[in-house]
Motif scaffolding. Structure first.
Motif, PDB file in Angstrom:
ATOM      1  N   ARG A 150      52.629  26.828  30.551  1.00  0.00           N
ATOM      2  CA  ARG A 150      53.956  27.036  31.119  1.00  0.00           C
ATOM      3  C   ARG A 150      53.999  28.264  32.010  1.00  0.00           C
ATOM      4  O   ARG A 150      54.658  28.279  33.049  1.00  0.00           O
ATOM      5  CB  ARG A 150      54.980  27.153  29.989  1.00  0.00           C
ATOM      6  CG  ARG A 150      56.432  27.168  30.416  1.00  0.00           C
ATOM      7  CD  ARG A 150      56.856  25.830  30.985  1.00  0.00           C
ATOM      8  NE  ARG A 150      56.532  24.730  30.118  1.00  0.00           N
ATOM      9  CZ  ARG A 150      57.227  24.383  29.034  1.00  0.00           C
ATOM     10  NH1 ARG A 150      58.287  25.077  28.681  1.00  0.00           N
ATOM     11  NH2 ARG A 150      56.881  23.336  28.306  1.00  0.00           N
ATOM     12  N   GLY A 151      53.281  29.326  31.615  1.00  0.00           N
ATOM     13  CA  GLY A 151      53.250  30.544  32.430  1.00  0.00           C
ATOM     14  C   GLY A 151      52.662  30.303  33.804  1.00  0.00           C
ATOM     15  O   GLY A 151      53.181  30.798  34.815  1.00  0.00           O
ATOM     16  N   LEU A 152      51.587  29.521  33.866  1.00  0.00           N
ATOM     17  CA  LEU A 152      50.979  29.213  35.161  1.00  0.00           C
ATOM     18  C   LEU A 152      51.917  28.374  36.016  1.00  0.00           C
ATOM     19  O   LEU A 152      51.966  28.534  37.245  1.00  0.00           O
ATOM     20  CB  LEU A 152      49.654  28.478  34.959  1.00  0.00           C
ATOM     21  CG  LEU A 152      48.501  29.301  34.384  1.00  0.00           C
ATOM     22  CD1 LEU A 152      47.283  28.424  34.149  1.00  0.00           C
ATOM     23  CD2 LEU A 152      48.150  30.453  35.323  1.00  0.00           C
ATOM     24  N   ALA A 153      52.659  27.484  35.380  1.00  0.00           N
ATOM     25  CA  ALA A 153      53.613  26.663  36.128  1.00  0.00           C
ATOM     26  C   ALA A 153      54.721  27.521  36.729  1.00  0.00           C
ATOM     27  O   ALA A 153      55.126  27.321  37.884  1.00  0.00           O
ATOM     28  CB  ALA A 153      54.207  25.589  35.215  1.00  0.00           C
ATOM     29  N   ILE A 154      55.216  28.483  35.948  1.00  0.00           N
ATOM     30  CA  ILE A 154      56.250  29.378  36.465  1.00  0.00           C
ATOM     31  C   ILE A 154      55.705  30.228  37.603  1.00  0.00           C
ATOM     32  O   ILE A 154      56.366  30.421  38.632  1.00  0.00           O
ATOM     33  CB  ILE A 154      56.785  30.266  35.330  1.00  0.00           C
ATOM     34  CG1 ILE A 154      57.525  29.396  34.293  1.00  0.00           C
ATOM     35  CG2 ILE A 154      57.719  31.346  35.867  1.00  0.00           C
ATOM     36  CD1 ILE A 154      57.972  30.169  33.067  1.00  0.00           C
ATOM     37  N   LEU A 155      54.477  30.739  37.436  1.00  0.00           N
ATOM     38  CA  LEU A 155      53.858  31.528  38.504  1.00  0.00           C
ATOM     39  C   LEU A 155      53.681  30.691  39.763  1.00  0.00           C
ATOM     40  O   LEU A 155      53.907  31.170  40.886  1.00  0.00           O
ATOM     41  CB  LEU A 155      52.508  32.063  38.028  1.00  0.00           C
ATOM     42  CG  LEU A 155      51.691  32.845  39.057  1.00  0.00           C
ATOM     43  CD1 LEU A 155      52.459  34.076  39.527  1.00  0.00           C
ATOM     44  CD2 LEU A 155      50.336  33.235  38.482  1.00  0.00           C
ATOM     45  N   SER A 156      53.301  29.433  39.599  1.00  0.00           N
ATOM     46  CA  SER A 156      53.157  28.540  40.745  1.00  0.00           C
ATOM     47  C   SER A 156      54.475  28.370  41.479  1.00  0.00           C
ATOM     48  O   SER A 156      54.529  28.384  42.717  1.00  0.00           O
ATOM     49  CB  SER A 156      52.627  27.182  40.275  1.00  0.00           C
ATOM     50  OG  SER A 156      52.590  26.258  41.337  1.00  0.00           O
ATOM     51  N   GLY A 157      55.562  28.208  40.724  1.00  0.00           N
ATOM     52  CA  GLY A 157      56.875  28.073  41.357  1.00  0.00           C
ATOM     53  C   GLY A 157      57.289  29.317  42.107  1.00  0.00           C
ATOM     54  O   GLY A 157      57.851  29.240  43.210  1.00  0.00           O
TER      55      GLY A 157
END
Length: 215
Positions: free
Chosen positions: A129-136
């Motif tokens: 989830r952290g990587l997804a937020i960083l991607s956004g």
């Protein structure tokens, strides 16, 4: 008779192998649950979805340009176009709203016959989830800088010089070693894509210099 030390070492090695196999199977099962698996239902289905996504994605920047610059004179003479920041605000609100609606809809009524889920399951499944937020966050920052640059360099130029095709190829090779798994033909096509992209950027830069010279 086999020494006890050798037997214990073999048992430890077998346990490590069993643990690795169990991890791979668990990750494969999780991947089946978390992603859309179209299978062989239609060999053109994935291509059709990708083309539709590309067309939609390719239209958002021209729409942003129309809202921010009013090139067709759609607004009354006394009404100024929206600023880049105001346009981006509405863009972000619309993007977020549509993403929430579609994701919740696909959770409970997923396409292609995959298993349904729920918001509570989504919240518990927070792996990555952290990587997804960083991607956004990176995507939002990239879009904003692109829109601001479009006011100066032109939106067509900004659309072309986005470096994510090259960055994606470099990242995929350095981190995931994707090119080693591909055939010679696929690697040649990827290399050709990068060459064409870099050539297009060079031609765009040259045309800008020519325009300045004639002006």
């Amino acid at each position: 008779e086999v020494p006890v030390e050798v037997t214990q070492q073999q048992q430890q090695q077998q346990q490590l192998v069993d643990a690795a196999v169990h991890k791979v199977l668990a990750e494969g099962k999780l991947e089946q649950q978390r992603s859309i698996q179209a299978g062989s239902r239609s060999k053109f289905l994935g291509l059709a979805i990708a083309v539709a996504g590309g067309v939609i994605y390719g239209l958002f920047l021209p729409a942003f340009q129309i809202a921010a610059t009013d090139p067709f004179g759609l607004l009354p003479a006394e009404v100024a176009p929206l600023s880049v920041y105001t346009t981006y605000f509405y863009f972000a609100v619309a993007f977020t709203s549509l993403s929430l609606v579609t994701n919740v809809l696909f959770l409970y009524k997923p396409p292609l016959g995959t298993a349904s889920s729920s918001i509570s399951c989504y919240l518990r499944d927070n792996n990555g989830r952290g990587l997804a937020i960083l991607s956004g966050l990176l995507a939002a920052a990239g879009d904003l800088t692109q829109f601001i640059g479009g006011q100066t360099a032109g939106y067509a130029a900004c659309m072309l010089v986005m470096a994510y095709p090259v960055v994606g190829v470099v990242w995929g090779q350095l981190r995931f070693k994707e090119l080693k798994q591909g055939s010679k033909l696929s690697n040649a096509l990827i290399a050709g894509q990068v060459v064409c992209y870099v050539t297009a950027v060079g031609l765009l830069a040259g045309s800008a210099e020519l325009r300045q010279h004639h002006q």
